[in-house]
Enzyme design. Structure first.
Site, PDB file in Angstrom:
ATOM      1  N   LYS A  52    -160.624  25.327  76.683  1.00 24.38           N
ATOM      2  CA  LYS A  52    -159.839  26.388  76.028  1.00 24.38           C
ATOM      3  C   LYS A  52    -159.791  27.634  76.918  1.00 24.38           C
ATOM      4  CE  LYS A  52    -160.907  24.612  71.455  1.00 24.38           C
ATOM      5  NZ  LYS A  52    -161.791  24.640  70.283  1.00 24.38           N
ATOM      6  N   GLN A  96    -166.647  27.987  67.750  1.00 20.96           N
ATOM      7  CA  GLN A  96    -166.597  26.541  67.966  1.00 20.96           C
ATOM      8  C   GLN A  96    -167.506  25.818  66.966  1.00 20.96           C
ATOM      9  OE1 GLN A  96    -164.577  24.859  70.266  1.00 20.96           O
ATOM     10  NE2 GLN A  96    -165.337  23.006  69.278  1.00 20.96           N
ATOM     11  N   ASP A 119    -157.874  29.952  64.622  1.00 19.73           N
ATOM     12  CA  ASP A 119    -158.159  28.555  64.278  1.00 19.73           C
ATOM     13  C   ASP A 119    -157.566  28.208  62.908  1.00 19.73           C
ATOM     14  OD1 ASP A 119    -159.308  26.808  66.056  1.00 19.73           O
ATOM     15  OD2 ASP A 119    -161.358  27.472  65.700  1.00 19.73           O
TER      16      ASP A 119
END
Ligand code: NAP
Length: 292
Positions: A52, A96, A119
Site C-alpha cells: 500500500k 491494518q 477503508d
C-alpha cells in the site's frame, strides 16, 4: 472465458490517479496523504501494508507508516488514531487488520474519524453505503465493483451468490450488488458456514463471489456454465520446494472452474491488486479540494 485481470486494471487506475495528482499539484491543491498503522509482526499484514505504501509513492501521494510491535496496548493504539484524526496533513488512514487479540478491533475502527476512514469500516460509513449515500466504500468490495464495471460485466437482474459474510468482504459485497445502479441490481443470496444447501445455491449463481478463505473450495461441479466467478480468497499454502516456502491460493479451483465461466478472476492478480487501487481512490476522494 475472459480473465478479469486485476493487475492490469489496477495499473490503469493507478496511472489515472497519478495524472489526477499531477493536475491537483498544478492547480495548487494538496498532495493526498495516506497513513497506515501496523501493529504486530504478522507476515501477510506487513506485505499488504508495504505494497500500500509503495503504491502511494508511485501515484505521487505522501505516505506515512506507523509501526508498533505486538505489545502495543489498546490505549496506545487509540492515542495514535486520535493523533492521525487531528493531523491536518493526513487525508485518510487505515489500521491494518487483524489486530493482536488483546485489542478490541471494533473500538479502534469506531475511533477513526469518518472523513478519514478510507477503508470504509466505520459503522457510519457502512450505513451510508447501505443507504446509497456518498461515502468511502470498503476497498475490496469497491475493487470488485470497479472490475465488473470496467469489463462491462452484465449484472442487472442476475442472481449473485456471495460465499462469506465478513464485514470487510461478503456482507458489503451483498449490499453493493443489490443496490439500484450499475454494477448492481442483482438478486443477491448471501451464504455462510451455517448454510445447509450451499452447492445448490452456487449452482444457481450467475455471479459467484467467493470469500471464505479455504483454498480451492469451489470446484467445477459447484458452478453453472457461463457464470461470472470472483475469487477473493488469499491463503498462503506451504510449498517447501518454492523459494518463498509457500504459494498463494484462491478459494476457487481455477483450472477446473475457469473453462465453465464467462469471466473469472485469477489468484494472484485478480481482486488483490484492485483492493489497493480502491484504497488510493478513496484517499484521493478524502483529499477533496483542500489547498496545498
Ligand atoms: P472471514 O472473516 O474469515 O470470513 C469468512 C466467511 O466465510 C465467514 O462468513 C464464514 O461463515 C464463511 N465460511 C467459512 N466456511 C464456510 C463454508 N464451508 N461454507 C460457507 N461459508 C463459509 O474472511 P474474510 O476476511 O472475509 O476473507 C475471506 C478470504 O478473502 C480470505 O482468504 C482473505 O485472506 C481474503 N481476502 C482477500 C482480500 C483481497 O484483497 N483480495 C481482502 C480481504 C480478504 P461464518 O460467518 O458463519 O463464520
Amino acid at each position: 472465458m475472459q480473465i478479469l485481470d486485476g493487475k492490469a486494471t489496477s495499473k490503469a487506475i493507478k496511472e489515472e490517479i497519478a495524472v489526477e495528482v499531477e493536475k491537483r499539484k498544478a492547480a495548487g491543491l494538496k498532495t493526498p496523504h495516506l497513513a497506515a498503522v501496523l501493529v504486530g509482526d504478522d507476515g501477510a499484514s506487513q506485505t499488504y501494508v508495504n505494497s500500500k505504501v509503495r503504491a502511494c509513492e508511485r501515484c505521487g501521494f505522501k505516505s506515512t507508516l506507523v509501526k508498533r510491535d505486538g505489545s502495543c496496548t489498546e490505549e496506545e493504539l487509540l492515542e495514535i488514531v486520535d493523533q492521525l484524526n487531528n493531523d491536518d496533513d493526513i487525508d485518510g488512514f487505515i489500521v491494518q487488520l487483524p489486530l493482536p487479540k488483546h485489542i478490541n478491533e471494533q473500538k479502534v475502527l469506531e475511533a477513526v474519524k469518518r472523513e478519514k476512514d478510507v477503508d470504509g469500516f466505520h459503522p457510519e460509513n457502512v450505513g451510508r453505503m447501505a443507504l446509497n449515500l456518498p461515502t468511502f466504500l470498503p476497498a475490496t468490495p469497491y475493487g470488485i465493483m470497479q472490475m465488473l464495471e470496467r469489463y462491462e460485466v452484465p449484472t442487472q437482474g442476475k442472481h449473485a451468490v456471495v460465499i462469506g459474510r465478513s464485514h470487510i468482504v461478503g456482507s458489503p459485497m451483498s449490499i453493493l450488488l443489490s443496490r439500484n445502479g450499475y454494477p448492481g441490481n442483482c438478486t443477491v443470496t448471501i451464504t455462510h458456514s451455517r448454510t445447509t444447501n450451499l452447492e445448490e445455491l452456487t449452482r444457481e449463481a450467475d455471479i459467484l463471489i467467493v470469500a471464505l478463505g479455504r483454498p480451492e473450495f469451489v470446484k467445477a461441479d459447484m458452478v453453472k456454465e457461463g457464470a461470472v466467478i470472483v475469487d477473493v480468497g488469499i491463503t498462503r499454502v506451504e510449498a517447501p520446494e518454492t523459494e518463498k516456502g509457500y504459494v498463494i491460493k484462491g478459494d476457487v479451483a481455477f483450472d477446473e472452474v475457469a473453462p465453465k465461466s464467462s469471466f473469472i478472476t485469477p489468484v494472484p492478480g485478480g481482486v488483490g491488486p484492485m483492493t489497493i487501487a480502491s484504497l488510493l481512490k478513496n484517499t484521493l476522494q478524502a483529499a477533496g479540494d483542500k489547498p496545498a
